[in-house]
Design an enzyme around this catalytic site. Structure first.
Site, mmCIF file in Angstrom:
data_model
loop_
_atom_site.group_PDB
_atom_site.id
_atom_site.type_symbol
_atom_site.label_atom_id
_atom_site.label_comp_id
_atom_site.label_asym_id
_atom_site.label_seq_id
_atom_site.Cartn_x
_atom_site.Cartn_y
_atom_site.Cartn_z
ATOM 1 N N LYS A 57 -101.719 -55.074 42.157
ATOM 2 C CA LYS A 57 -100.558 -54.592 42.903
ATOM 3 C C LYS A 57 -100.975 -54.266 44.332
ATOM 4 O O LYS A 57 -101.820 -53.376 44.556
ATOM 5 C CB LYS A 57 -99.968 -53.348 42.233
ATOM 6 C CG LYS A 57 -99.291 -53.631 40.897
ATOM 7 C CD LYS A 57 -98.063 -54.500 41.068
ATOM 8 C CE LYS A 57 -97.343 -54.736 39.763
ATOM 9 N NZ LYS A 57 -96.373 -55.839 39.844
ATOM 10 N N LYS A 117 -87.316 -62.741 34.645
ATOM 11 C CA LYS A 117 -87.232 -61.528 33.839
ATOM 12 C C LYS A 117 -85.912 -61.597 33.065
ATOM 13 O O LYS A 117 -84.842 -61.750 33.654
ATOM 14 C CB LYS A 117 -87.315 -60.298 34.736
ATOM 15 C CG LYS A 117 -88.728 -60.147 35.352
ATOM 16 C CD LYS A 117 -89.119 -58.717 35.490
ATOM 17 C CE LYS A 117 -90.588 -58.453 35.691
ATOM 18 N NZ LYS A 117 -91.299 -59.122 36.757
HETATM 19 C C1 0XW Z 1 -95.713 -56.052 36.124
HETATM 20 N N1 0XW Z 1 -94.330 -56.123 35.723
HETATM 21 C C2 0XW Z 1 -94.097 -57.161 34.736
HETATM 22 C C3 0XW Z 1 -93.952 -54.824 35.069
HETATM 23 C C4 0XW Z 1 -92.722 -54.324 35.714
HETATM 24 O O1 0XW Z 1 -91.566 -54.697 35.040
HETATM 25 C C5 0XW Z 1 -92.768 -54.938 37.073
HETATM 26 C C6 0XW Z 1 -93.366 -56.271 36.855
HETATM 27 C C7 0XW Z 1 -93.885 -56.879 38.130
HETATM 28 O O2 0XW Z 1 -94.042 -58.113 38.209
HETATM 29 O O3 0XW Z 1 -94.113 -56.139 39.090
HETATM 30 MG MG MG Z 2 -93.911 -59.327 39.976
#
Ligand code: 0XW
Ligand code: MG
Length: 369
Positions: free
Chosen positions: A165, A265
């Site tokens: 992240k 998603k």
């Molecule tokens: C890592 N994730 C799958 C979890 C959360 O739903 C956000 C998402 C992402 O891609 O940031």
């Molecule tokens: Mg993402």
């Protein structure tokens, strides 16, 4: 077949790893999930699940989902759950937008339709390519050294794909990338996910400073124009996640050749019906395809696994084992994870066995008269 009852429960799902943080200091301590049971006059029972990541990730929140379900559930009583396309139209007619609120209902109806056909969901939606889908693990935002420790632990636990992240201070993020990637064994697949937090200039600076690292860049900026600006200088794979919220959004991005892959998603696009449409179209367009959801546990993860196995291996990227992200369970399900891979149940439908007695009082319990 007719829907005779629809019941919803809330389930708080704390994260195994404590607070989850992504760019801009956005954080959540768990998933606030909603579980949905659809009963029929044929004796078949379908399950659905929807959980947002806090209220900050997608334009969605738990209150909206639960109010949306209260509004939509009465409209589905008496309907045939196998008519999933017609039910999606009915839900769209009566609730404009709010796809996340429709997702669990659509999921439960697909669970029933696949059971009625005697097929696991993967087969009911077109078939299964191979036996397992690769898993990735997200390393939540923290100090670079702490993130490196976390990544090391995930690799030790078997994950071979790591999502870092980023999306905070660019200088620190560059440091994050170097420190985390330093501890990863050769062959680990790395994604850098900015969660739409950057302006193009920041994304370009990040790209310049990480030229020597091999990774896929995920959702650097929020808007179409901003991501197009980044695409023009990005020579590495670029994946869009938050941007892919509908078929029109996908078509526009694809026409502009904005991305090499997409992350669908389930709840963001409104459920399994629309996820399948997008999935199959993206494969035809030659893109890498990830299918996951915003959150949830066993029920949602089963849906993610079935849908992911329907992506040909040549186009499949990875998914999440969300049921291992949280400390509680909501179903028994034969989902096996080993060597950084997960399979999907061979049982009819989602393949979940649920004991609602464990969930406490329902949010609502609606029966056809
Ligand atoms: C890592 N994730 C799958 C979890 C959360 O739903 C956000 C998402 C992402 O891609 O940031
Ligand atoms: Mg993402």
């Amino acid at each position: 077949m007719k829907i005779t009852a629809i019941t919803a429960w809330a389930q708080w799902q704390p994260f195994v790893d404590g607070i989850y943080t992504c760019s801009g200091g956005r954080s959540a301590a768990g998933f606030d999930s909603t579980l949905l049971r659809v009963q029929t006059d044929a004796g078949l029972i379908g399950w659905g699940e929807y959980a947002p990541l806090g209220s900050f990730y997608d334009p969605a929140f738990v209150g909206g989902a639960r109010e949306g379900l209260r509004l939509l559930a009465p409209l589905l009583l008496g309907a045939d759950p196998q008519s999933t396309g017609a039910l999606v139209r009915r839900m769209d007619l009566h609730l404009n937008g709010h796809p996340y609120a429709k997702s669990a209902l659509d999921m439960a109806c697909h669970d029933i339709a696949a059971q009625a056909a005697g097929l696991p969901l993967a087969e009911a939606l077109g078939g299964r390519f191979g036996e397992t889908v690769p898993l990735y693990r997200s390393v939540a935002q923290a100090a670079p050294a702490a993130m490196a420790d976390k990544a090391r632990a995930y690799v030790a636990a078997g994950y071979r794909r790591i999502q870092i992240k980023v999306g905070l201070d660019v200088g620190e993020d560059i440091e994050r990338m170097h420190q985390v990637m330093d501890v990863l064994p050769a062959g680990t697949v790395v994604y850098a996910d900015a969660n739409a937090a950057w302006r193009p200039a920041q994304a370009r600076e990040f790209l310049r400073a990480t030229r020597d690292l091999a990774y896929t860049f995920e959702q650097p900026c929020a808007g179409f124009d901003e991501n197009a600006n980044v695409r023009a200088v990005c020579d590495r794979p670029l994946v869009l996640d938050e941007s892919i919220d509908s078929l029109p959004a996908f078509l526009r991005a694809q026409q502009a050749r904005l991305m090499d892959g997409i992350t669908i998603k389930i709840a963001r696009v409104g459920g399994i019906t629309r996820t399948r449409q997008l999935r199959d179209l993206a494969v035809e367009c030659g893109l890498g395809v990830t299918i996951e959801d915003t959150g949830g546990a066993q029920i949602d993860t089963a849906a993610m696994a079935h849908l992911s196995l329907g992506v040909p291996e040549s186009h499949r990227t990875h998914t999440c084992d969300f049921h291992h992200w949280v400390t509680v369970a909501n179903a028994q399900v034969p989902l096996h994870c080993a060597g950084g891979q997960m399979d999907a149940p061979r049982l009819p439908g989602l393949g979940v066995t649920v004991d609602p007695a464990a969930f406490g009082a329902p949010l609502f319990d609606l029966h056809a008269r």
